[in-house]
Scaffold this active site. Structure first.
Site, PDB file in Angstrom:
ATOM      1  N   CYS A 182       0.904  -1.174  -0.045  1.00 20.67           N
ATOM      2  CA  CYS A 182       0.068  -0.127   0.008  1.00 20.67           C
ATOM      3  C   CYS A 182       0.848   1.384  -0.055  1.00 20.67           C
ATOM      4  CB  CYS A 182      -0.960  -0.107   1.287  1.00 20.67           C
ATOM      5  SG  CYS A 182      -1.698   1.465   1.436  1.00 20.67           S
ATOM      6  N   CYS A 190      -1.409   1.774  -2.994  1.00 20.68           N
ATOM      7  CA  CYS A 190      -2.570   2.905  -2.949  1.00 20.68           C
ATOM      8  C   CYS A 190      -2.075   4.306  -2.697  1.00 20.68           C
ATOM      9  CB  CYS A 190      -3.313   2.779  -1.453  1.00 20.68           C
ATOM     10  SG  CYS A 190      -3.458   1.004  -0.941  1.00 20.68           S
ATOM     11  N   LYS A 238      -0.202   5.470  -6.081  1.00 22.63           N
ATOM     12  CA  LYS A 238      -1.132   5.291  -6.992  1.00 22.63           C
ATOM     13  C   LYS A 238      -1.910   6.725  -6.826  1.00 22.63           C
ATOM     14  CE  LYS A 238      -4.938   4.001  -5.623  1.00 22.63           C
ATOM     15  NZ  LYS A 238      -5.639   2.388  -6.095  1.00 22.63           N
ATOM     16  N   TYR A 278      -8.449  -3.479 -11.873  1.00 26.08           N
ATOM     17  CA  TYR A 278      -8.357  -2.109 -11.609  1.00 26.08           C
ATOM     18  C   TYR A 278      -6.843  -1.502 -11.449  1.00 26.08           C
ATOM     19  CZ  TYR A 278      -7.252  -3.113  -6.466  1.00 26.08           C
ATOM     20  OH  TYR A 278      -6.580  -3.482  -5.329  1.00 26.08           O
ATOM     21  N   GLU A 294      -6.461   1.751 -13.415  1.00 28.89           N
ATOM     22  CA  GLU A 294      -5.928   2.940 -12.765  1.00 28.89           C
ATOM     23  C   GLU A 294      -4.439   3.493 -13.497  1.00 28.89           C
ATOM     24  OE1 GLU A 294      -7.769   2.259  -8.400  1.00 28.89           O
ATOM     25  OE2 GLU A 294      -5.594   1.708  -8.464  1.00 28.89           O
ATOM     26  N   HIS A 314     -26.624  21.188  -1.327  1.00 28.99           N
ATOM     27  CA  HIS A 314     -26.521  21.419  -2.326  1.00 28.99           C
ATOM     28  C   HIS A 314     -25.493  22.623  -2.906  1.00 28.99           C
ATOM     29  CE1 HIS A 314     -28.184  22.160  -6.472  1.00 28.99           C
ATOM     30  NE2 HIS A 314     -28.513  23.555  -6.371  1.00 28.99           N
ATOM     31  N   GLU A 336     -25.483  14.720  -3.443  1.00 31.36           N
ATOM     32  CA  GLU A 336     -26.960  15.059  -3.250  1.00 31.36           C
ATOM     33  C   GLU A 336     -28.006  13.906  -4.168  1.00 31.36           C
ATOM     34  OE1 GLU A 336     -28.649  18.787  -4.255  1.00 31.36           O
ATOM     35  OE2 GLU A 336     -26.941  19.343  -5.778  1.00 31.36           O
TER      36      GLU A 336
HETATM   37  P1  NA7 Z   1      -6.646  -8.950 -11.214  1.00 32.54           P
HETATM   38  O1  NA7 Z   1      -7.938  -8.301 -10.425  1.00 32.54           O
HETATM   39  O2  NA7 Z   1      -6.551 -10.262 -10.847  1.00 32.54           O
HETATM   40  O3  NA7 Z   1      -7.000  -9.077 -12.728  1.00 32.54           O
HETATM   41  C1  NA7 Z   1      -6.437  -9.548 -13.545  1.00 32.54           C
HETATM   42  C2  NA7 Z   1      -6.466  -9.121 -15.003  1.00 32.54           C
HETATM   43  O4  NA7 Z   1      -5.634  -9.479 -15.999  1.00 32.54           O
HETATM   44  C3  NA7 Z   1      -7.696  -9.484 -15.533  1.00 32.54           C
HETATM   45  O5  NA7 Z   1      -8.126  -8.389 -16.460  1.00 32.54           O
HETATM   46  C4  NA7 Z   1      -7.358 -10.797 -16.175  1.00 32.54           C
HETATM   47  O6  NA7 Z   1      -8.353 -10.959 -17.311  1.00 32.54           O
HETATM   48  C5  NA7 Z   1      -6.075 -10.310 -16.826  1.00 32.54           C
HETATM   49  N1  NA7 Z   1      -5.220 -11.458 -17.145  1.00 32.54           N
HETATM   50  C6  NA7 Z   1      -4.909 -12.320 -16.239  1.00 32.54           C
HETATM   51  N2  NA7 Z   1      -4.277 -13.302 -16.863  1.00 32.54           N
HETATM   52  C7  NA7 Z   1      -3.935 -12.702 -18.091  1.00 32.54           C
HETATM   53  C8  NA7 Z   1      -2.986 -13.141 -19.025  1.00 32.54           C
HETATM   54  N3  NA7 Z   1      -2.347 -14.276 -19.278  1.00 32.54           N
HETATM   55  N4  NA7 Z   1      -3.116 -12.442 -20.097  1.00 32.54           N
HETATM   56  C9  NA7 Z   1      -3.689 -11.223 -20.287  1.00 32.54           C
HETATM   57  N5  NA7 Z   1      -4.411 -11.107 -19.482  1.00 32.54           N
HETATM   58  C10 NA7 Z   1      -4.514 -11.736 -18.315  1.00 32.54           C
HETATM   59  O7  NA7 Z   1      -5.357  -8.447 -11.136  1.00 32.54           O
HETATM   60  P2  NA7 Z   1      -4.720  -6.836 -10.907  1.00 32.54           P
HETATM   61  O8  NA7 Z   1      -3.462  -7.139 -11.262  1.00 32.54           O
HETATM   62  O9  NA7 Z   1      -5.509  -5.699 -11.028  1.00 32.54           O
HETATM   63  O10 NA7 Z   1      -4.647  -6.932  -9.414  1.00 32.54           O
HETATM   64  C11 NA7 Z   1      -5.475  -6.454  -8.530  1.00 32.54           C
HETATM   65  C12 NA7 Z   1      -5.305  -7.393  -7.317  1.00 32.54           C
HETATM   66  O11 NA7 Z   1      -5.225  -6.670  -6.178  1.00 32.54           O
HETATM   67  C13 NA7 Z   1      -6.429  -8.241  -7.451  1.00 32.54           C
HETATM   68  O12 NA7 Z   1      -6.335  -9.510  -7.155  1.00 32.54           O
HETATM   69  C14 NA7 Z   1      -7.491  -7.547  -6.311  1.00 32.54           C
HETATM   70  O13 NA7 Z   1      -8.247  -8.466  -5.578  1.00 32.54           O
HETATM   71  C15 NA7 Z   1      -6.575  -6.842  -5.380  1.00 32.54           C
HETATM   72  P3  NA7 Z   1      -9.684 -11.974 -17.222  1.00 32.54           P
HETATM   73  O14 NA7 Z   1     -10.780 -11.088 -16.433  1.00 32.54           O
HETATM   74  O15 NA7 Z   1      -9.173 -12.908 -16.053  1.00 32.54           O
HETATM   75  O16 NA7 Z   1      -9.951 -12.486 -18.387  1.00 32.54           O
END
Ligand code: NA7
Length: 635
Positions: free
Chosen positions: A202, A207, A210, A343, A347, A610, A615
């Site tokens: 974080c 956080c 970011k 996210y 982000e 307001h 609101e």
């Molecule tokens: P997340 O929330 O686990 O999301 C991973 C993203 O990456 C998601 O859009 C996946 O697509 C995508 N993904 C996963 N594997 C691949 C591969 N091999 N190739 C292309 N795209 C892929 O991860 P974040 O990195 O955003 O981490 C956030 C974490 O912090 C999360 O675990 C939260 O709980 C807190 P999908 O939707 O699976 O098709």
């Protein structure tokens, strides 16, 4: 009558309230030890020495001895603990004797233990103490060690592995109850060699940087908008280097603050990698991997957090960066490809595009899996309007060096066609994995969640090994949020050492996604609510334009609010969604309303402030089911 009593031993003991588990001390035995059949002392037994020797006999021949009084409520409490644990005890009721003998026996106990009062508890020949001590031993687990005959004194009462938000909060809380606490934290460098100080994800790579970079991007928008408010701002230029230097300096000040905080709270800090030798022993290693020392502890907290996942396509580890690296990049990232659509990906796309970079996001399937998809798509549209390019339904296949740039090859999941482009930076955000391997957990039988490296815990944050607990991202799959880890860590320390009973409440955890148009939510997404409460959901919604964006028509009519209500419970609001400025601040307040069970009528009866964005939630009348356009009117 049966009742279930849940104890922190990780088992449910079914006890019969009618069944007397503990044996009453037999009067003939007492008579043997203390005198004649009518329980009076013989002249021979009248010296303190003789009484002590009789007491020692009791203590030596019974696993649990409770010196007690029949009328004492604390003695009853203590007996109840052992009854619930189905442990037989020997209770010597001191008030069954003449008052002067009772008093004399208490004097003897005082000489033996320093404690004159009852209950006075002994387990396996060792003095435990009174009711509070026994309850405390039950809470911190030492009672079980005493019962098993494995009670020992260790270097520390509590050792926390991982100096992130959850670990630090728990360590400091435990120490505030006078416990001897240590915290081990060592950051292994990312594949690109990035490392950082105390404070966890974080503070260092999550956080905090970011939000600051998000703010930097929003300031760019403000500078543009300022012309509509009469300002002249010439030479709008952004220095990545300046921003990174200032953010990193700030983070270093936080790292320092965390270290001094630990010192102030008398938590011993080891900048070391910890590996379990057994369930009470850790070996510590420095960052070069050299053995430093061995330390022992009664209880342990696993709070090692998560690190980014690196896929195995060529170039992923050696050429790509992740959230571990982006916040301290010495040079501006330039044209950037972001792989992933959750996210972290969106982000990062948001603040990079806001800072003026050329940003492309490669999406495997959907945006923001797990979030309300109606809103996720609106976020996608707004990012696109800000200049982010999306490559939908593609997965990367390789990243190779191409002069100063990186050549990315990817495959379309729709038609198998090849995508090729060059970028200066490729940023991976395809998930995060718990740091649970390589610390010796496998030898201790710590159980993992099904087909995962996440640790399995019960509602007390306790793993399958009684003295080892876990909080934060090593446990959470969906709620990988700093405040969740902090709360879970604090509550755990309170339960172990501070007489706390409260468990973590997983209901109504609010969160915010800091894409340029911010998104705050608490409760159910629309699709989850529909699934959970079929035919019982009413959705109220409204598009609106924040006043401050009206002059320049920024994000025209993209701000949006949605309340998901449960018809069967007088329209109790079970989902709150807000897309607009200051989403975190707004969602935080409304989360309390949801937690307290607010109904749609409560929102209607609330007077709005307001002119604000929040609101809109006090004036929502258009339901999705009505099909009417959800546009806000004027004041
Ligand atoms: P997340 O929330 O686990 O999301 C991973 C993203 O990456 C998601 O859009 C996946 O697509 C995508 N993904 C996963 N594997 C691949 C591969 N091999 N190739 C292309 N795209 C892929 O991860 P974040 O990195 O955003 O981490 C956030 C974490 O912090 C999360 O675990 C939260 O709980 C807190 P999908 O939707 O699976 O098709």
């Amino acid at each position: 009558m049966q009742c279930a009593v849940l104890l922190s031993r990780n088992i449910i003991l079914f006890i019969s309230t009618l069944k007397v588990v503990a044996p009453r001390p037999s009067s003939s035995r007492l008579a043997r030890r203390f005198g004649s059949g009518n329980l009076t002392f013989s002249a021979k037994m009248e010296t303190n020495l003789e009484i002590e020797s009789a007491f020692r006999g009791l203590i030596d021949t019974n696993k649990i001895v409770i010196f007690s009084k029949t009328t004492c409520p604390f003695c009853k409490k203590v007996k109840n603990i052992f009854n619930q644990l189905q442990e037989n005890y020997h209770a010597l009721e001191l008030d069954n004797y003449p008052a002067e003998k009772t008093s004399q026996m208490q004097d003897v106990l005082k000489d033996m233990t320093g404690q004159r009062t009852v209950p006075n508890v002994f387990i396996n020949k060792q003095h435990v103490g009174g009711c509070t001590d026994t309850e405390q031993a039950l809470a911190d687990g030492t009672l079980f060690d005493r019962l098993e005959g494995t009670f020992n004194t260790y270097d520390y009462d509590y050792i926390v592995i991982g100096g992130g938000s959850g670990g630090l909060a728990s360590a400091k809380e435990a120490s505030s109850y006078g416990r001897k606490v240590a915290c081990c934290d060592l950051v292994l460098p990312s594949p690109q060699g990035t490392s950082w100080g105390l404070g966890g994800t974080c503070v260092n790579v999550g956080c905090i940087p970011k939000k600051l970079m998000h703010k930097a991007a929003l300031m760019g928008e403000d500078i543009e908008d300022s012309a509509y408010f009469g300002w002249t701002t010439d030479n709008k230029r952004h220095s990545w280097e300046e921003m990174v230097t200032n953010i990193q300096d700030y983070i270093k000040s936080l790292n320092f603050k965390y270290r001094t905080d630990l010192k102030k709270k008398e938590v011993t800090y080891y900048n070391a990698y910890a590996k379990f030798v057994d369930k009470h022993t850790l070996n510590l290693y420095n960052k070069e991997g050299n053995f430093m020392k061995t330390i022992t502890g009664q209880n342990f907290l696993l709070a090692m957090g998560c690190r980014p996942v690196y896929p195995d396509f060529p170039g992923a580890r050696d050429l790509c960066i992740s959230s571990d690296d982006v916040f301290s990049l010495k040079e501006p990232p330039g044209k950037t490809l972001i792989i992933g659509a959750s996210y972290i990906a969106l982000e990062t796309a948001g603040f990079l595009v806001g800072l003026g970079f050329d940003v492309t996001v490669m999406v495997r399937s959907i945006l923001l899996r797990g979030f309300d998809q109606d809103i996720a798509n609106k976020i996608g549209e707004t990012l696109e309007a800000h200049g982010v390019k999306f490559v939908p339904k593609h997965v990367p296949e390789s990243v190779t060096k191409n002069g100063e740039n990186l050549l990315v090859r990817a495959k379309s999941l729709s038609d198998g066609s090849e995508y090729i482009d060059t970028f200066k930076t490729v940023f991976l955000a395809i998930g995060r994995e718990p740091c649970t391997t390589g610390i010796g957990l496998e030898n201790l039988n710590v159980k993992f969640q099904e087909s995962s490296t996440r640790i399995e815990v019960n509602e007390f944050s306790q793993t399958s090994v009684r003295n080892i607990f876990a909080v934060g991202d090593v446990v959470e799959e969906k709620l990988q949020l700093t405040p969740v880890a902090i709360q879970a860590g604090k509550l755990l320390a309170k339960r172990l050492y501070g007489k706390g009973k409260a468990l973590f409440d997983y209901n109504h955890v609010p969160t915010t996604v800091f894409t340029p148009l911010e998104y705050g939510c608490v409760g159910y997404s629309e699709e989850d609510a529909m699934k959970k409460f079929p035919d019982q959901i009413e959705v109220y919604h409204l598009h609106f334009q924040p006043l401050e964006w009206d002059l320049n028509k920024r994000n025209k009519n993209k701000s949006y609010g949605k309340l998901i209500c449960l018809k069967s419970e007088q329209e109790r609001v079970v989902g709150f969604h807000y897309l607009g400025p200051n989403a975190g601040e707004i969602t935080q307040g409304f989360a309390l309303a949801l937690k307290l069970g607010a109904k749609k009528d409560d929102f209607n009866n609330l007077i709005g402030i307001h002119p604000t964005c929040a609101e809109i939630f006090t004036t929502m009348t258009i339901t999705k089911a009505s099909g009417k356009p959800a546009e806000a009117g004027g004041c």
